[in-house]
Design a protein around this motif. Sequence first.
Motif, PDB file in Angstrom:
ATOM      1  N   HIS A  78       0.876  -1.169   0.000  1.00 10.71           N
ATOM      2  CA  HIS A  78       0.000   0.000   0.000  1.00 10.71           C
ATOM      3  C   HIS A  78       0.916   1.223   0.000  1.00 10.71           C
ATOM      4  N   TYR A  79       1.277   1.710  -1.177  1.00  9.83           N
ATOM      5  CA  TYR A  79       2.224   2.826  -1.199  1.00  9.83           C
ATOM      6  C   TYR A  79       1.703   4.049  -0.448  1.00  9.83           C
ATOM      7  N   PRO A  80       0.358   4.299  -0.394  1.00 10.63           N
ATOM      8  CA  PRO A  80      -0.098   5.467   0.353  1.00 10.63           C
ATOM      9  C   PRO A  80       0.214   5.412   1.842  1.00 10.63           C
ATOM     10  N   GLN A  81       0.564   4.248   2.362  1.00 11.90           N
ATOM     11  CA  GLN A  81       0.861   4.096   3.789  1.00 11.90           C
ATOM     12  C   GLN A  81       2.350   4.253   4.120  1.00 11.90           C
ATOM     13  N   THR A  82       3.129   4.703   3.143  1.00 21.82           N
ATOM     14  CA  THR A  82       4.571   4.842   3.343  1.00 21.82           C
ATOM     15  C   THR A  82       4.908   5.635   4.601  1.00 21.82           C
ATOM     16  N   ALA A  83       4.255   6.770   4.797  1.00 25.09           N
ATOM     17  CA  ALA A  83       4.622   7.671   5.892  1.00 25.09           C
ATOM     18  C   ALA A  83       4.181   7.172   7.260  1.00 25.09           C
ATOM     19  N   ILE A  84       3.297   6.170   7.303  1.00 22.75           N
ATOM     20  CA  ILE A  84       2.818   5.689   8.611  1.00 22.75           C
ATOM     21  C   ILE A  84       3.335   4.288   8.917  1.00 22.75           C
ATOM     22  N   ILE A  85       4.311   3.813   8.170  1.00 23.46           N
ATOM     23  CA  ILE A  85       4.877   2.499   8.456  1.00 23.46           C
ATOM     24  C   ILE A  85       5.398   2.477   9.892  1.00 23.46           C
ATOM     25  N   ALA A 117       4.370   8.685  -3.755  1.00 24.23           N
ATOM     26  CA  ALA A 117       4.661   7.665  -4.767  1.00 24.23           C
ATOM     27  C   ALA A 117       6.152   7.631  -5.086  1.00 24.23           C
ATOM     28  N   GLY A 118       6.738   8.799  -5.300  1.00 20.51           N
ATOM     29  CA  GLY A 118       8.167   8.837  -5.585  1.00 20.51           C
ATOM     30  C   GLY A 118       9.007   8.393  -4.408  1.00 20.51           C
ATOM     31  N   ARG A 119       8.620   8.830  -3.201  1.00 13.97           N
ATOM     32  CA  ARG A 119       9.353   8.422  -2.007  1.00 13.97           C
ATOM     33  C   ARG A 119       9.304   6.911  -1.829  1.00 13.97           C
ATOM     34  N   TYR A 120       8.115   6.339  -2.007  1.00 10.72           N
ATOM     35  CA  TYR A 120       7.973   4.894  -1.830  1.00 10.72           C
ATOM     36  C   TYR A 120       8.869   4.122  -2.801  1.00 10.72           C
ATOM     37  N   ASP A 122      11.530   5.064  -4.419  1.00  8.22           N
ATOM     38  CA  ASP A 122      12.955   5.252  -4.137  1.00  8.22           C
ATOM     39  C   ASP A 122      13.396   4.424  -2.935  1.00  8.22           C
ATOM     40  N   LEU A 123      12.571   4.377  -1.899  1.00  4.45           N
ATOM     41  CA  LEU A 123      12.903   3.572  -0.728  1.00  4.45           C
ATOM     42  C   LEU A 123      13.008   2.093  -1.083  1.00  4.45           C
ATOM     43  N   THR A 124      12.086   1.608  -1.882  1.00  2.30           N
ATOM     44  CA  THR A 124      12.124   0.185  -2.220  1.00  2.30           C
ATOM     45  C   THR A 124      13.260  -0.136  -3.176  1.00  2.30           C
ATOM     46  N   LEU A 125      13.577   0.770  -4.089  1.00  2.26           N
ATOM     47  CA  LEU A 125      14.737   0.551  -4.956  1.00  2.26           C
ATOM     48  C   LEU A 125      16.015   0.436  -4.135  1.00  2.26           C
ATOM     49  N   ASP A 126      16.127   1.229  -3.079  1.00  7.15           N
ATOM     50  CA  ASP A 126      17.293   1.126  -2.203  1.00  7.15           C
ATOM     51  C   ASP A 126      17.428  -0.267  -1.604  1.00  7.15           C
ATOM     52  N   HIS A 127      16.306  -0.965  -1.473  1.00  5.09           N
ATOM     53  CA  HIS A 127      16.300  -2.311  -0.905  1.00  5.09           C
ATOM     54  C   HIS A 127      16.308  -3.403  -1.973  1.00  5.09           C
ATOM     55  N   GLY A 128      16.525  -3.044  -3.228  1.00  2.00           N
ATOM     56  CA  GLY A 128      16.644  -4.039  -4.289  1.00  2.00           C
ATOM     57  C   GLY A 128      15.337  -4.496  -4.886  1.00  2.00           C
ATOM     58  N   THR A 129      14.235  -3.827  -4.553  1.00  2.00           N
ATOM     59  CA  THR A 129      12.927  -4.178  -5.104  1.00  2.00           C
ATOM     60  C   THR A 129      12.735  -3.451  -6.425  1.00  2.00           C
ATOM     61  N   THR A 130      12.484  -4.212  -7.475  1.00  2.00           N
ATOM     62  CA  THR A 130      12.383  -3.633  -8.817  1.00  2.00           C
ATOM     63  C   THR A 130      10.971  -3.649  -9.376  1.00  2.00           C
ATOM     64  N   ASP A 144      -2.611   7.460 -10.981  1.00  2.00           N
ATOM     65  CA  ASP A 144      -1.741   8.147 -11.935  1.00  2.00           C
ATOM     66  C   ASP A 144      -0.367   8.414 -11.325  1.00  2.00           C
ATOM     67  N   ALA A 145      -0.344   8.773 -10.051  1.00  2.00           N
ATOM     68  CA  ALA A 145       0.916   9.135  -9.397  1.00  2.00           C
ATOM     69  C   ALA A 145       1.888   7.965  -9.349  1.00  2.00           C
ATOM     70  N   ILE A 146       1.430   6.778  -8.945  1.00  2.10           N
ATOM     71  CA  ILE A 146       2.353   5.645  -8.829  1.00  2.10           C
ATOM     72  C   ILE A 146       2.743   5.101 -10.190  1.00  2.10           C
ATOM     73  N   PHE A 147       1.815   5.080 -11.148  1.00  2.00           N
ATOM     74  CA  PHE A 147       2.176   4.637 -12.492  1.00  2.00           C
ATOM     75  C   PHE A 147       3.176   5.601 -13.124  1.00  2.00           C
ATOM     76  N   SER A 148       2.976   6.899 -12.944  1.00  2.00           N
ATOM     77  CA  SER A 148       3.891   7.880 -13.525  1.00  2.00           C
ATOM     78  C   SER A 148       5.263   7.799 -12.878  1.00  2.00           C
ATOM     79  N   ALA A 149       5.302   7.636 -11.550  1.00  8.51           N
ATOM     80  CA  ALA A 149       6.579   7.538 -10.852  1.00  8.51           C
ATOM     81  C   ALA A 149       7.341   6.285 -11.269  1.00  8.51           C
ATOM     82  N   ALA A 150       6.628   5.176 -11.451  1.00  8.22           N
ATOM     83  CA  ALA A 150       7.285   3.941 -11.892  1.00  8.22           C
ATOM     84  C   ALA A 150       7.805   4.087 -13.321  1.00  8.22           C
ATOM     85  N   ALA A 151       7.023   4.725 -14.180  1.00  9.35           N
ATOM     86  CA  ALA A 151       7.459   4.920 -15.569  1.00  9.35           C
ATOM     87  C   ALA A 151       8.720   5.778 -15.621  1.00  9.35           C
ATOM     88  N   ALA A 152       8.799   6.797 -14.764  1.00 13.89           N
ATOM     89  CA  ALA A 152       9.971   7.659 -14.740  1.00 13.89           C
ATOM     90  C   ALA A 152      11.219   6.891 -14.328  1.00 13.89           C
TER      91      ALA A 152
END
Length: 431
Positions: A78-85, A117-120, A122-130, A144-152
């Motif tokens: 749930h990427y929207p829950q990034t800040a409350i993990i 979306a971008g923060r999430y 980037d954090l997961t890429l740091d952990h090797g999640t592709t 739109d936000a998560i699809f656009s961030a992933a496309a970038a």
Amino acid sequence: MKKQTLLLGRVLRFSGDPMRQPWQDVVRIDSAGGVLLCDGRISAVGDGAALSAAHPQAEVTDYDAALICPGFIDAHVHYPQTAIIASWGKRLIDWLNTYTFPEEMRLADPAYAEEIAGRYLDLTLDHGTTSVASYCTIHPHSVDAIFSAAAARGQRIVAGKTCMDRNAPEGLRDSAQSAYDDSKALIDRWHGTGRASYAITPRFSPTSSAEQLAALGALWAERPDCLMQTHLSEQSDEIAWVRELYPQARDYLDTYEAHGLLGARALYGHAIHLEEREIDRITETGAALVHCPTSNTFIGSGLFDMAGLGARGVPVGLATDTGGGSSFSMLRTMAAAYEIGQLRGTPLHAAELMWLATAGSARSLHLQDRIGTLAAGMEADLCILDLASTPAIAQRAARAEDIWETLFATIMMGDDRAVADVWIAGERRGG
């Protein structure tokens, strides 16, 4: 001639499913292997010296004793829950009301949705999640936000608008009709675009009326090429709530099945407290389950039966379940899966854990022909693991009797420091 890149090092190879066959027969690590990349895909995998000799023009990156493996695939987040993990002390329903719903309401702001979306990612890429499969919020722009961030970032992404028309705050409720209309428009905009796939996404039966589930079932019948993701039998009090809300249903799964939301491309998160009929129907239809071990322990849900369901041939993926899960790391998730296996008397081997975090998750997402395995023709998403990334891990690795003991130490104690490098669609992103 197209640019070729040759990665040298230890290479993790799968030739089958270690949950159905002895892992020794279908998983190996080549001690001096190589992976040849070209035009965003894997061109060849084999002996490193032989590939070097056959492709002298290739640009070489030598990882020496590091492990070259498929990029990790997180099958339920749930990427929207990034800040409350890592929010303290609640079980599922209270946790949703106290932490999740207030945070998801913040994503009504498109700029905040883009930031998270971008923060999430980037954090997961740091952990090797592709690659990830994510729930969004009820707001179409959150998709739109998560699809656009992933496309970038060039990432493969599965996502969908989370649909809820009851038992949620007013700012997070849609309707049966708007859930259908919004989801259909998002499918038309994103599904199959670049590396994006859409998942029709009712949050779970308690927050969807029968009318909404039926509308989403009708949409899935119209677009059966999409996935359908939701939650199933996570906690005992949740199951009791479902019985109250759907008294006519045979069981929790039946609330989905009765509305056209059971099939081979269905993906059910958690699925801890299943009844025998539910297991039978999941097995018959080929639907997949997703094991979320850090979430299941953090929120106090229970112990997933990996061994029993795997023996039935049920496709199972592995996931962090951010932010009910307590880590963005698939290494930590594998460690938790091992610990839960120990509590059930069926500990998983390092080879099985790595398969679940890569090829197993890819299969659950119906992407096994594209990601999750290092083989010719696959998309070139890779994670490079330093197997001696900290003094504690290095001293244990020095005493290891074989490569599997070495890898297991990194699974149990590793974090983002173990990720030496990441490649997305053949491009180096750094670890």
